[in-house]
Design an enzyme around this catalytic site. Structure first.
Site, PDB file in Angstrom:
ATOM      1  N   GLY A 201       0.808  -1.212   0.000  1.00  0.00           N
ATOM      2  CA  GLY A 201       0.000   0.000   0.000  1.00  0.00           C
ATOM      3  C   GLY A 201       0.838   1.257   0.000  1.00  0.00           C
ATOM      4  O   GLY A 201       1.895   1.334  -0.634  1.00  0.00           O
ATOM      5  N   CYS A 202       0.382   2.252   0.741  1.00  0.00           N
ATOM      6  CA  CYS A 202       1.061   3.542   0.780  1.00  0.00           C
ATOM      7  C   CYS A 202       2.477   3.448   1.346  1.00  0.00           C
ATOM      8  O   CYS A 202       3.286   4.346   1.132  1.00  0.00           O
ATOM      9  CB  CYS A 202       0.243   4.535   1.603  1.00  0.00           C
ATOM     10  SG  CYS A 202      -1.391   4.899   0.917  1.00  0.00           S
ATOM     11  N   ALA A 203       2.784   2.370   2.061  1.00  0.00           N
ATOM     12  CA  ALA A 203       4.119   2.187   2.627  1.00  0.00           C
ATOM     13  C   ALA A 203       5.106   1.627   1.617  1.00  0.00           C
ATOM     14  O   ALA A 203       6.297   1.514   1.909  1.00  0.00           O
ATOM     15  CB  ALA A 203       4.046   1.261   3.838  1.00  0.00           C
ATOM     16  N   GLY A 204       4.637   1.259   0.414  1.00  0.00           N
ATOM     17  CA  GLY A 204       5.483   0.561  -0.536  1.00  0.00           C
ATOM     18  C   GLY A 204       6.702   1.337  -0.995  1.00  0.00           C
ATOM     19  O   GLY A 204       7.762   0.749  -1.221  1.00  0.00           O
TER      20      GLY A 204
ATOM     21  N   PHE B 131       2.961   4.958   5.807  1.00  0.00           N
ATOM     22  CA  PHE B 131       2.088   3.990   6.489  1.00  0.00           C
ATOM     23  C   PHE B 131       1.331   3.173   5.461  1.00  0.00           C
ATOM     24  O   PHE B 131       0.974   3.659   4.386  1.00  0.00           O
ATOM     25  CB  PHE B 131       1.091   4.721   7.393  1.00  0.00           C
ATOM     26  CG  PHE B 131       1.745   5.675   8.337  1.00  0.00           C
ATOM     27  CD1 PHE B 131       2.350   5.224   9.496  1.00  0.00           C
ATOM     28  CD2 PHE B 131       1.784   7.039   8.050  1.00  0.00           C
ATOM     29  CE1 PHE B 131       2.975   6.100  10.363  1.00  0.00           C
ATOM     30  CE2 PHE B 131       2.399   7.929   8.911  1.00  0.00           C
ATOM     31  CZ  PHE B 131       3.003   7.456  10.076  1.00  0.00           C
TER      32      PHE B 131
END
Length: 358
Positions: free
Chosen positions: A138-141, A341
């Site tokens: 997700g956004c943490a990638g 995150f």
């Protein structure tokens, strides 16, 4: 340690004003006047002024299935990823054949073979390049990809590598879904890509570089939060899970995570002059500021990124990183912490340092 040589960015088309997107998307989500009113209110509160979209606004009504949207992701996502990679490679002055490893990440489409396979041929990489595709971070990638590439280069210090993130969030909007989570997501997320060139400490270019060094990283899963952020995957595609408790989880745990990362290198928060924070949204900014005792100026670039392009999922923090480098931050000898995150809920942290002038 590994050296960050260049960051490249790519955005599709010209930006749309948030109000235009709200007007066009609203008709696809609901015909209930009360929910339309909520849509306008929620979109106005996101802090987003403009966003770039993979398709013209009038095309979204024609995407009648998950398969149709995913086909667009493969075509447009590959094109945008290639553009970001070329921008990073041109800035770094490296050729594709010099790259030994390709790390890629996305969470807004699925392709098997993954789209990095197409990039190898399009960019002219060697057929024996090491590929490391990921899905689900997700956004943490983007942050996790930096850490993974750094770890690879620690074990292969003479190598050079490329990280690429591409997200077409607009293709995941669920038609006919007027849930609050979908209304928020439809006003928050944008489309974009980013790429980063890095080299190991014994690479021929390393001795001449004065840019950022990756010092270390930390990953953390927050217990009891698996229902806070992610996808519910169904026959219609990716339906957003976005719970109101997410900022509380960040506020509760992030401070300890940052302190643990810094302590590994005998540092404290006072010695960090720059914070590179994923543009997750206003409530995420508030949670990060509360957890780390930050004030408005420290998150200025993240807020600017959110306003101009929206939340780009895994590409977001890399766009903020590029903005940070454009402002020559941190100063020589200074430290930065990059934070993003993702589902889990997870936090990915990367400690960066700009060496003293040589």
């Amino acid at each position: 340690m590994a050296h960050l040589v260049a960051v490249g960015r790519a955005l599709p088309g010209d930006p749309y004003p948030q109000q235009d997107i709200t007007q066009a998307i609203g008709a696809l989500l609901t015909d209930d006047p009360a929910r339309l009113s909520a849509l306008h209110r929620l979109h106005a509160a996101t802090g987003v002024r403009t966003r770039h979209l993979a398709l013209p606004l009038d095309r979204y009504g024609t995407l009648s299935s998950f398969g149709a949207a995913n086909d667009v992701f493969i075509i447009e996502g590959t094109r945008l990823a290639e553009e970001a990679c070329r921008a990073a490679m041109d800035s770094a002055e490296v050729s594709a054949c010099e790259l030994d490893v390709l790390v890629s990440t996305s969470v807004t489409g699925i392709a098997v073979p993954s789209i990095d396979v197409a990039l190898v041929g399009a960019l002219g990489m060697s057929n024996d390049v090491r590929r490391m595709p990921s899905f689900g971070l997700g956004c943490a990638g983007g942050a996790a990809g930096l850490a993974q590439l750094h770890d690879y280069l620690l074990g292969h210090p003479r190598h050079a590598g490329l990280l690429v993130s591409v997200e077409l969030c607009s293709l995941t909007i669920q038609r006919g879904d007027d849930s609050t989570a979908n209304l928020v997501a439809s006003g928050l997320f944008g489309d974009g890509a980013a790429a980063v060139v890095m080299v190991g400490d014994q690479h021929p270019r390393a001795a001449e570089l004065t840019g950022l060094e990756v010092v270390g990283s930390r990953s953390s899963l927050y217990p009891g939060t698996t229902d806070q952020l992610g996808w519910h995957i169904s026959e219609t595609g990716f339906s957003i899970m976005l719970a109101p408790g997410l900022p509380d989880a960040i506020a509760e745990h992030l401070g300890c995570d940052v302190d643990a990362l810094l302590a590994r290198y005998s540092l404290t928060r006072r010695e960090v002059g720059t914070w590179v924070v994923h543009a997750g949204g206003p409530r995420v900014f508030d949670a990060v500021a509360a957890a780390l005792d930050l004030h408005g100026a420290e998150l200025e670039l993240s807020r600017e990124s959110l306003a101009s392009v929206g939340n780009l999922s895994s590409s977001s923090v890399l766009h903020v990183l590029a903005d940070t480098l454009d402002r020559d931050r941190p100063a020589p000898g200074g430290y930065a912490v990059l934070i993003a995150f993702g589902p889990g809920v997870s936090a990915e942290l990367v400690l960066l340092r700009r060496p003293e002038q040589r």
